[in-house]
Design a protein around this motif. Sequence first.
Motif, PDB file in Angstrom:
ATOM      1  N   TYR A  50       0.838  -1.206   0.000  1.00 57.76           N
ATOM      2  CA  TYR A  50       0.000   0.000   0.000  1.00 57.76           C
ATOM      3  C   TYR A  50       0.870   1.252   0.000  1.00 57.76           C
ATOM      4  CZ  TYR A  50      -3.258   3.572   1.607  1.00 57.76           C
ATOM      5  OH  TYR A  50      -4.005   4.729   1.737  1.00 57.76           O
ATOM      6  N   LYS A  51       1.943   1.215   0.775  1.00 57.24           N
ATOM      7  CA  LYS A  51       2.825   2.376   0.884  1.00 57.24           C
ATOM      8  C   LYS A  51       3.622   2.597  -0.393  1.00 57.24           C
ATOM      9  CE  LYS A  51       3.222   1.606   5.852  1.00 57.24           C
ATOM     10  NZ  LYS A  51       4.116   1.208   6.979  1.00 57.24           N
ATOM     11  N   LYS A  52       3.776   1.544  -1.186  1.00 59.60           N
ATOM     12  CA  LYS A  52       4.558   1.648  -2.411  1.00 59.60           C
ATOM     13  C   LYS A  52       3.801   2.404  -3.500  1.00 59.60           C
ATOM     14  CE  LYS A  52       7.384  -1.115  -5.559  1.00 59.60           C
ATOM     15  NZ  LYS A  52       7.830  -2.495  -5.909  1.00 59.60           N
ATOM     16  N   ASN A  53       2.730   1.847  -4.018  1.00 57.82           N
ATOM     17  CA  ASN A  53       1.905   2.513  -5.031  1.00 57.82           C
ATOM     18  C   ASN A  53       0.633   1.699  -5.290  1.00 57.82           C
ATOM     19  OD1 ASN A  53       2.615   0.431  -6.963  1.00 57.82           O
ATOM     20  ND2 ASN A  53       4.531   1.543  -7.353  1.00 57.82           N
ATOM     21  N   ALA A  54      -0.247   2.272  -6.090  1.00 60.54           N
ATOM     22  CA  ALA A  54      -1.537   1.629  -6.362  1.00 60.54           C
ATOM     23  C   ALA A  54      -1.376   0.291  -7.071  1.00 60.54           C
ATOM     24  CB  ALA A  54      -2.426   2.565  -7.186  1.00 60.54           C
ATOM     25  N   SER A  55      -0.413   0.215  -7.976  1.00 59.40           N
ATOM     26  CA  SER A  55      -0.197  -1.019  -8.720  1.00 59.40           C
ATOM     27  C   SER A  55       0.233  -2.151  -7.792  1.00 59.40           C
ATOM     28  CB  SER A  55       0.851  -0.806  -9.814  1.00 59.40           C
ATOM     29  OG  SER A  55       1.084  -1.997 -10.529  1.00 59.40           O
TER      30      SER A  55
END
Length: 201
Positions: A56-61
């Motif tokens: 989640y903290k990384k990105n939507a993908s």
Amino acid sequence: MADFEKAYAPLKSHEGGWINNQADRGGETYAGISRKFFPSWEGWAIIDAEKVTSAYKKNASAFSAHLSKIEPLNIMVRDWYRTNWWDPWGLGRFPQALADEIFEQAVNLGKGGSGKYIQRVCNSFNLNKKTGKPLFVDLVEDGVVGPKTLSAMSTLLKDRTNDAALVHALNCMQGAHYIGLAAKTPSQRTFVDGWMKRAQL
């Protein structure tokens, strides 16, 4: 005649994963389910619980890929589409291609919006070409797809035209809807390319 799983497979791919695009009027969305419009859907509890993960903290993908591996969530999504969109309109009675199109448009345009287009298409084909008389009383374009609308569609398939022609007509209505929306609402123009591809399905 139509099978839900066959209709759901391409829709699942098209609706995608988790997004929270501020330009999207649906706001936070997962697999095409908008939190703004369907806040009580049980899947949100699972999604919220997963927001502590690194994905989640990384990105939507990354978060989408993470959520796609949660089988109970996958089942909730599939069941939601069946019970809210497929079953109420009894789409299993129609040829697969037509059921697929009605299902996809109902999900994308909403039941009321897609319902009006379905009724308009039915009315436009409402002519017995041999007698010059209507096949049924013209439908009121109120967006409520009930027994009269479904019966009219069945009558057209039996006595007037085929599923391919009706699918084409519905796609025309869908494309015109997207063009009208993007023309009137500049903030939605970022989505028009994807929308037009969808109208070709």
